[in-house]
Design a protein around this motif. Structure first.
Motif, PDB file in Angstrom:
ATOM      1  N   GLY A  55       1.091  15.766  -4.655  1.00  0.00           N
ATOM      2  CA  GLY A  55       0.789  14.509  -5.336  1.00  0.00           C
ATOM      3  C   GLY A  55      -0.689  14.279  -5.511  1.00  0.00           C
ATOM      4  N   ALA A  56      -1.039  13.009  -5.577  1.00  0.00           N
ATOM      5  CA  ALA A  56      -2.412  12.612  -5.861  1.00  0.00           C
ATOM      6  C   ALA A  56      -3.223  12.443  -4.577  1.00  0.00           C
ATOM      7  CB  ALA A  56      -2.418  11.315  -6.665  1.00  0.00           C
ATOM      8  N   THR A  57      -4.502  12.135  -4.758  1.00  0.00           N
ATOM      9  CA  THR A  57      -5.413  11.912  -3.640  1.00  0.00           C
ATOM     10  C   THR A  57      -5.772  10.433  -3.574  1.00  0.00           C
ATOM     11  OG1 THR A  57      -6.333  14.139  -3.796  1.00  0.00           O
ATOM     12  CG2 THR A  57      -7.693  12.479  -2.714  1.00  0.00           C
ATOM     13  N   TYR A  58      -5.764   9.898  -2.334  1.00  0.00           N
ATOM     14  CA  TYR A  58      -6.015   8.472  -2.136  1.00  0.00           C
ATOM     15  C   TYR A  58      -7.081   8.287  -1.058  1.00  0.00           C
ATOM     16  CZ  TYR A  58      -1.515   8.294  -4.503  1.00  0.00           C
ATOM     17  OH  TYR A  58      -0.500   8.471  -5.398  1.00  0.00           O
ATOM     18  N   ALA A  59      -7.811   7.193  -1.154  1.00  0.00           N
ATOM     19  CA  ALA A  59      -8.879   6.896  -0.198  1.00  0.00           C
ATOM     20  C   ALA A  59      -8.600   5.576   0.496  1.00  0.00           C
ATOM     21  CB  ALA A  59     -10.228   6.843  -0.922  1.00  0.00           C
ATOM     22  N   ARG A  60      -9.406   5.288   1.495  1.00  0.00           N
ATOM     23  CA  ARG A  60      -9.437   4.001   2.186  1.00  0.00           C
ATOM     24  C   ARG A  60      -8.040   3.533   2.608  1.00  0.00           C
ATOM     25  NH1 ARG A  60     -14.604   2.366   2.475  1.00  0.00           N
ATOM     26  NH2 ARG A  60     -16.086   3.139   0.919  1.00  0.00           N
ATOM     27  N   SER A  61      -7.756   2.236   2.454  1.00  0.00           N
ATOM     28  CA  SER A  61      -6.551   1.674   3.063  1.00  0.00           C
ATOM     29  C   SER A  61      -5.274   2.289   2.501  1.00  0.00           C
ATOM     30  CB  SER A  61      -6.534   0.150   2.856  1.00  0.00           C
ATOM     31  OG  SER A  61      -5.629  -0.459   3.751  1.00  0.00           O
ATOM     32  N   GLU A  62      -5.252   2.540   1.175  1.00  0.00           N
ATOM     33  CA  GLU A  62      -4.046   3.140   0.592  1.00  0.00           C
ATOM     34  C   GLU A  62      -3.847   4.572   1.088  1.00  0.00           C
ATOM     35  OE1 GLU A  62      -5.367   0.062  -2.495  1.00  0.00           O
ATOM     36  OE2 GLU A  62      -6.316   1.467  -1.101  1.00  0.00           O
ATOM     37  N   GLY A  63      -4.945   5.302   1.217  1.00  0.00           N
ATOM     38  CA  GLY A  63      -4.821   6.656   1.748  1.00  0.00           C
ATOM     39  C   GLY A  63      -4.298   6.657   3.171  1.00  0.00           C
ATOM     40  N   ALA A 119      -2.425   4.378   4.434  1.00  0.00           N
ATOM     41  CA  ALA A 119      -1.019   3.980   4.364  1.00  0.00           C
ATOM     42  C   ALA A 119      -0.125   5.177   4.064  1.00  0.00           C
ATOM     43  CB  ALA A 119      -0.827   2.892   3.303  1.00  0.00           C
ATOM     44  N   VAL A 120      -0.497   5.948   3.058  1.00  0.00           N
ATOM     45  CA  VAL A 120       0.328   7.097   2.672  1.00  0.00           C
ATOM     46  C   VAL A 120       0.345   8.140   3.784  1.00  0.00           C
ATOM     47  CG1 VAL A 120       0.623   8.970   1.003  1.00  0.00           C
ATOM     48  CG2 VAL A 120      -0.060   6.701   0.215  1.00  0.00           C
ATOM     49  N   ALA A 121      -0.814   8.368   4.405  1.00  0.00           N
ATOM     50  CA  ALA A 121      -0.872   9.327   5.509  1.00  0.00           C
ATOM     51  C   ALA A 121       0.047   8.912   6.649  1.00  0.00           C
ATOM     52  CB  ALA A 121      -2.312   9.467   6.008  1.00  0.00           C
ATOM     53  N   SER A 122      -0.004   7.629   7.025  1.00  0.00           N
ATOM     54  CA  SER A 122       0.822   7.163   8.145  1.00  0.00           C
ATOM     55  C   SER A 122       2.305   7.220   7.792  1.00  0.00           C
ATOM     56  CB  SER A 122       0.422   5.749   8.559  1.00  0.00           C
ATOM     57  OG  SER A 122       0.561   4.837   7.483  1.00  0.00           O
ATOM     58  N   LEU A 123       2.641   6.892   6.540  1.00  0.00           N
ATOM     59  CA  LEU A 123       4.051   6.964   6.119  1.00  0.00           C
ATOM     60  C   LEU A 123       4.550   8.401   6.177  1.00  0.00           C
ATOM     61  CD1 LEU A 123       6.586   5.643   4.872  1.00  0.00           C
ATOM     62  CD2 LEU A 123       5.586   6.100   2.632  1.00  0.00           C
ATOM     63  N   ARG A 124       3.751   9.340   5.689  1.00  0.00           N
ATOM     64  CA  ARG A 124       4.179  10.742   5.703  1.00  0.00           C
ATOM     65  C   ARG A 124       4.319  11.259   7.141  1.00  0.00           C
ATOM     66  NH1 ARG A 124       7.104  10.902   1.641  1.00  0.00           N
ATOM     67  NH2 ARG A 124       6.058  10.467  -0.347  1.00  0.00           N
ATOM     68  N   MET A 125       3.421  10.884   8.025  1.00  0.00           N
ATOM     69  CA  MET A 125       3.558  11.295   9.423  1.00  0.00           C
ATOM     70  C   MET A 125       4.822  10.711  10.033  1.00  0.00           C
ATOM     71  SD  MET A 125      -0.330  11.285  11.018  1.00  0.00           S
ATOM     72  CE  MET A 125      -0.903   9.762  10.276  1.00  0.00           C
ATOM     73  N   PHE A 126       5.107   9.455   9.703  1.00  0.00           N
ATOM     74  CA  PHE A 126       6.325   8.805  10.202  1.00  0.00           C
ATOM     75  C   PHE A 126       7.566   9.520   9.674  1.00  0.00           C
ATOM     76  CE2 PHE A 126       9.704   5.605   9.748  1.00  0.00           C
ATOM     77  CZ  PHE A 126       9.766   5.100  11.040  1.00  0.00           C
ATOM     78  N   MET A 127       7.593   9.807   8.371  1.00  0.00           N
ATOM     79  CA  MET A 127       8.764  10.458   7.767  1.00  0.00           C
ATOM     80  C   MET A 127       8.983  11.863   8.340  1.00  0.00           C
ATOM     81  SD  MET A 127       9.946   8.359   5.162  1.00  0.00           S
ATOM     82  CE  MET A 127      10.252   9.009   3.539  1.00  0.00           C
ATOM     83  N   HIS A 145       0.817  -1.219   0.000  1.00  0.00           N
ATOM     84  CA  HIS A 145       0.000   0.000   0.000  1.00  0.00           C
ATOM     85  C   HIS A 145       0.850   1.267   0.000  1.00  0.00           C
ATOM     86  CE1 HIS A 145      -3.761  -2.155   1.850  1.00  0.00           C
ATOM     87  NE2 HIS A 145      -3.513  -2.508   0.604  1.00  0.00           N
ATOM     88  N   PHE A 146       2.055   1.195   0.571  1.00  0.00           N
ATOM     89  CA  PHE A 146       2.860   2.409   0.677  1.00  0.00           C
ATOM     90  C   PHE A 146       3.237   2.972  -0.697  1.00  0.00           C
ATOM     91  CE2 PHE A 146       4.326   0.656   4.978  1.00  0.00           C
ATOM     92  CZ  PHE A 146       3.493   1.490   5.687  1.00  0.00           C
ATOM     93  N   ASP A 147       3.344   2.111  -1.707  1.00  0.00           N
ATOM     94  CA  ASP A 147       3.766   2.562  -3.039  1.00  0.00           C
ATOM     95  C   ASP A 147       2.595   2.769  -3.990  1.00  0.00           C
ATOM     96  OD1 ASP A 147       6.415   2.677  -2.313  1.00  0.00           O
ATOM     97  OD2 ASP A 147       6.974   0.769  -3.246  1.00  0.00           O
ATOM     98  N   VAL A 148       1.399   2.987  -3.445  1.00  0.00           N
ATOM     99  CA  VAL A 148       0.219   3.187  -4.277  1.00  0.00           C
ATOM    100  C   VAL A 148       0.461   4.325  -5.270  1.00  0.00           C
ATOM    101  CG1 VAL A 148      -0.850   4.784  -2.605  1.00  0.00           C
ATOM    102  CG2 VAL A 148      -2.286   3.580  -4.257  1.00  0.00           C
ATOM    103  N   GLY A 149      -0.118   4.188  -6.448  1.00  0.00           N
ATOM    104  CA  GLY A 149       0.037   5.211  -7.474  1.00  0.00           C
ATOM    105  C   GLY A 149       1.359   5.143  -8.202  1.00  0.00           C
ATOM    106  N   GLY A 150       2.118   4.056  -7.956  1.00  0.00           N
ATOM    107  CA  GLY A 150       3.420   3.914  -8.617  1.00  0.00           C
ATOM    108  C   GLY A 150       4.497   4.826  -8.065  1.00  0.00           C
ATOM    109  N   VAL A 151       4.265   5.411  -6.898  1.00  0.00           N
ATOM    110  CA  VAL A 151       5.252   6.295  -6.263  1.00  0.00           C
ATOM    111  C   VAL A 151       6.150   5.461  -5.348  1.00  0.00           C
ATOM    112  CG1 VAL A 151       5.586   8.320  -4.781  1.00  0.00           C
ATOM    113  CG2 VAL A 151       3.611   8.205  -6.348  1.00  0.00           C
ATOM    114  N   GLY A 152       7.449   5.568  -5.510  1.00  0.00           N
ATOM    115  CA  GLY A 152       8.393   4.741  -4.751  1.00  0.00           C
ATOM    116  C   GLY A 152       8.653   5.271  -3.355  1.00  0.00           C
TER     117      GLY A 152
END
Length: 403
Positions: A131-139, A141-149, A78-85
């Motif tokens: 970047g892009a907008t994401y919903a549900r589990s992928e969203g 995931a990205v939110a938690s990764l960004r908060m962690f970073m 889920h962290f790489d959703v949207g093809g973003v590494g």
């Protein structure tokens, strides 16, 4: 070694057993057997519809993974959703960090991310900066990764890429809401429940990455069921108090009257969905640090709304009362317990049928890859085809701690 051999033997035999995947499978397959005999109160089971599920799962799997190079179902995808590494971005920032500390940092991230991963509700979205907008589990995931970073979960400004008890314990609702972009126009189901879990986490471990040290202290490989036992032992106290046995809070465990008196241990059906999702997600960072997790099929399928929705949408599970598809129910209500139990048992059957069609063994295609290939994506696609917004056929009121 038993399922829980990494855990301390300081709980009753009943509690120890309810923390095992053997207990999950036994109780869920008991309910499936009753369903096949037409003896369940809330769902009819139509096994003749299983081939349609297998066809759909195979179609989705071949579409997503033409070479069948399927990764394990875990949070990392889920962290790489949207093809973003994004994982590569994290790896670059951890470059030069000793392997053991890299493992602890990745476990810090994934444990926190899984605890933030219960159902978001249909309206919430996360827009990645630039970047892009994401919903549900992928969203989530990205939110938690960004908060962690950004170091939100670390108390040490010089070491942002970690989560520790001090920072998690003082995390405020406002900080979490800001990090997840929650507003009146962007509501997130179960925000308080998620905060409760993170604060609970601060009371049971110095940092989530300490799980690495518990596992690495064991000689040789660790079985997936043992890893789950460790997760359930250490994180058990963080779950909201619901069903208690011998003064122990069991978490995602619920009674069903078809198995016995609802106040008895015999009636309890364990699921441990978030704990199993977490266990699947620990495998890759542990492997990077040289800790091998074996017997992945010891874990069960995940009883959540994508997998469960697939069986309802394709006619394997037919609600006896049509209102089940029109009202939202709590996770402890018996129709939901029944639906989730049938989902777990049916996923075992689907996995066996998918392997048979592909001429692959359980070692070559473990259940975790069938989920990824697989049932979860198929459930999402079928829901999107049948209903606006892809909402599941059965809705569960999320408090942020179960789904």
């Amino acid at each position: 070694m038993s399922d829980a051999s990494l855990a301390r033997p300081d709980v009753s035999p009943a509690v120890a057993w309810l923390r095992t995947t053997a207990a999950i499978r036994e109780r869920c397959h008991q309910l499936l057997d009753l369903g096949l005999a037409g003896k369940l109160p809330h769902f009819r089971v139509e096994p003749s519809r299983l081939p349609a599920v297998v066809d759909t799962v195979l179609e989705v799997t071949r579409d997503c993974y033409p070479a069948l190079d399927i990764p394990l179902h875990s949070r990392w995808g889920h962290f790489d959703v949207g093809g973003v590494g994004r994982v590569a971005e994290l790896d670059a920032r951890l470059k030069g960090v000793p392997p053991q500390e890299r493992a602890r940092a990745k476990l810090d991230l994934v444990v926190v991310s899984v605890l933030l991963d219960a159902g978001s509700g249909p309206r919430w979205r996360y827009t990645e900066p630039g970047g892009a907008t994401y919903a549900r589990s992928e969203g989530l995931a990205v939110a938690s990764l960004r908060m962690f970073m950004e170091g939100l979960f670390s108390s040490d400004p010089d070491r942002p890429l970690r989560a520790d008890a001090e920072a998690l314990g003082r995390l405020t609702r406002e900080q979490l809401a800001r990090g997840m972009q929650v507003s009146e126009d962007n509501p997130l189901d179960g925000l308080e429940g998620r905060l409760h879990l993170l604060r609970g986490l601060s009371r049971v471990l110095p940092r989530p990455g300490a799980l690495y040290d518990f596992v690495a202290a064991q000689p040789g490989a660790v079985r997936a069921s043992e890893l789950l036992g460790l997760v359930l032992e250490h994180l058990g106290p963080i779950w909201p108090g619901r069903v208690m046995v011998d003064a122990v809070n069991l978490g995602d465990v619920w009674p069903h009257s078809s198995l016995g008196p609802v106040e008895s241990v015999d009636a309890l059906v364990p699921f441990h969905k978030l704990s199993q999702w977490m266990t699947y997600s620990l495998v890759e960072p542990l492997a990077e640090a040289g800790v091998r997790v074996t017997e992945l099929d010891g874990l069960t399928g995940l009883p959540e709304y994508r997998n469960g929705g697939l069986f309802v949408d394709l006619g394997v599970l037919v609600p006896r009362d049509a209102r089940l598809t029109t009202v939202a129910l709590g996770p402890g209500e018996e129709p939901i317990v029944e639906w989730r139990a049938l989902t777990v048992a049916l996923l075992d059957r689907v996995a066996a049928l998918v392997r048979g069609r592909l001429s692959l063994s359980a070692e070559e295609l473990p259940l975790g890859k069938v989920l990824q290939g697989g049932t979860w994506t198929a459930g999402r696609r079928v829901a999107a085809r049948l209903r606006p917004g892809g909402v599941p056929p059965i809705r569960v009121e999320s408090d942020g701690t179960v789904f």
